[in-house]
Design an enzyme around this catalytic site. Structure first.
Site, PDB file in Angstrom:
ATOM      1  N   HIS A 147       0.825  -1.210   0.000  1.00  0.00           N
ATOM      2  CA  HIS A 147       0.000   0.000   0.000  1.00  0.00           C
ATOM      3  C   HIS A 147       0.858   1.258   0.000  1.00  0.00           C
ATOM      4  O   HIS A 147       2.050   1.228   0.284  1.00  0.00           O
ATOM      5  CB  HIS A 147      -0.964  -0.001   1.189  1.00  0.00           C
ATOM      6  CG  HIS A 147      -0.302  -0.011   2.539  1.00  0.00           C
ATOM      7  ND1 HIS A 147       0.107   1.142   3.181  1.00  0.00           N
ATOM      8  CD2 HIS A 147       0.016  -1.027   3.370  1.00  0.00           C
ATOM      9  CE1 HIS A 147       0.627   0.837   4.360  1.00  0.00           C
ATOM     10  NE2 HIS A 147       0.594  -0.482   4.503  1.00  0.00           N
ATOM     11  N   CYS A 185       2.883  -5.107   6.799  1.00  0.00           N
ATOM     12  CA  CYS A 185       2.571  -4.918   5.389  1.00  0.00           C
ATOM     13  C   CYS A 185       3.713  -4.165   4.705  1.00  0.00           C
ATOM     14  O   CYS A 185       4.654  -3.725   5.346  1.00  0.00           O
ATOM     15  CB  CYS A 185       1.250  -4.173   5.226  1.00  0.00           C
ATOM     16  SG  CYS A 185      -0.181  -5.214   5.596  1.00  0.00           S
TER      17      CYS A 185
END
Length: 168
Positions: free
Chosen positions: A128, A147
């Site tokens: 992301h 992440c």
């Protein structure tokens, strides 16, 4: 410890850029994965681990954090928004995460930034954008909660969607 992403096309590096991955206590697992899509302006729902380690202590110190972060508390059963001022923040944090989800509105200040790339792994790790762009300037970039934050997420998004007859 540096980290980066390389995109290959026809066995050649099409482009590459820096990433921010999980640190020693919140490692990003080594994996080979598939990008399942491109999501623009995603909401972010905090995993329980981040709610327990980061969000609840922040809210206990700063009751205005919800408004400042554009975050909402959701009832886990009904999905309805709950007024955070009605919650006893001194109770056991595990009780809070058992009852509620923490969700952040879309936008550039969202923890995911403006684009998310869901992957197919069972660990719910994804790539992301980020609202902490300054992290890419450091040599040590293991500062994520697991992440993979991307230095140039729009470049990757436009590359991926252009392969599927979309354009920027």
């Amino acid at each position: 410890a540096t980290s980066h992403l390389q995109v290959y096309e026809n066995s050649q590096v099409a482009f590459e850029f820096n990433t921010v991955n999980g640190g020693p206590l919140r490692r990003t697992p080594s994996m080979r994965d598939l990008v399942r899509g491109v999501m623009f302006n995603p909401t972010w729902t905090s995993p329980d681990s981040i709610a327990l380690k980061d969000k609840i202590p922040l809210i206990q110190r700063d009751p205005n954090a919800f408004k400042r972060l554009r975050m909402h508390l959701l009832d886990r059963v009904t999905g309805q928004v709950v007024d955070e001022t009605t919650v006893d923040w001194t109770q056991n944090p595990f009780e809070i995460t058992r009852k509620y989800l923490f969700r952040m509105d879309p936008g550039p200040d969202n923890a995911l930034g403006i684009v998310k790339f869901p992957l197919s792994n069972p660990d719910n790790i994804y790539m992301h954008d980020t609202n902490e762009r300054d992290l890419f300037q450091y040599a040590y970039r293991l500062k994520s909660s697991g992440c993979i934050r991307l230095e140039k997420p729009l470049d990757l998004a436009f590359y991926l969607i252009s392969k599927d007859v979309w354009t920027a």
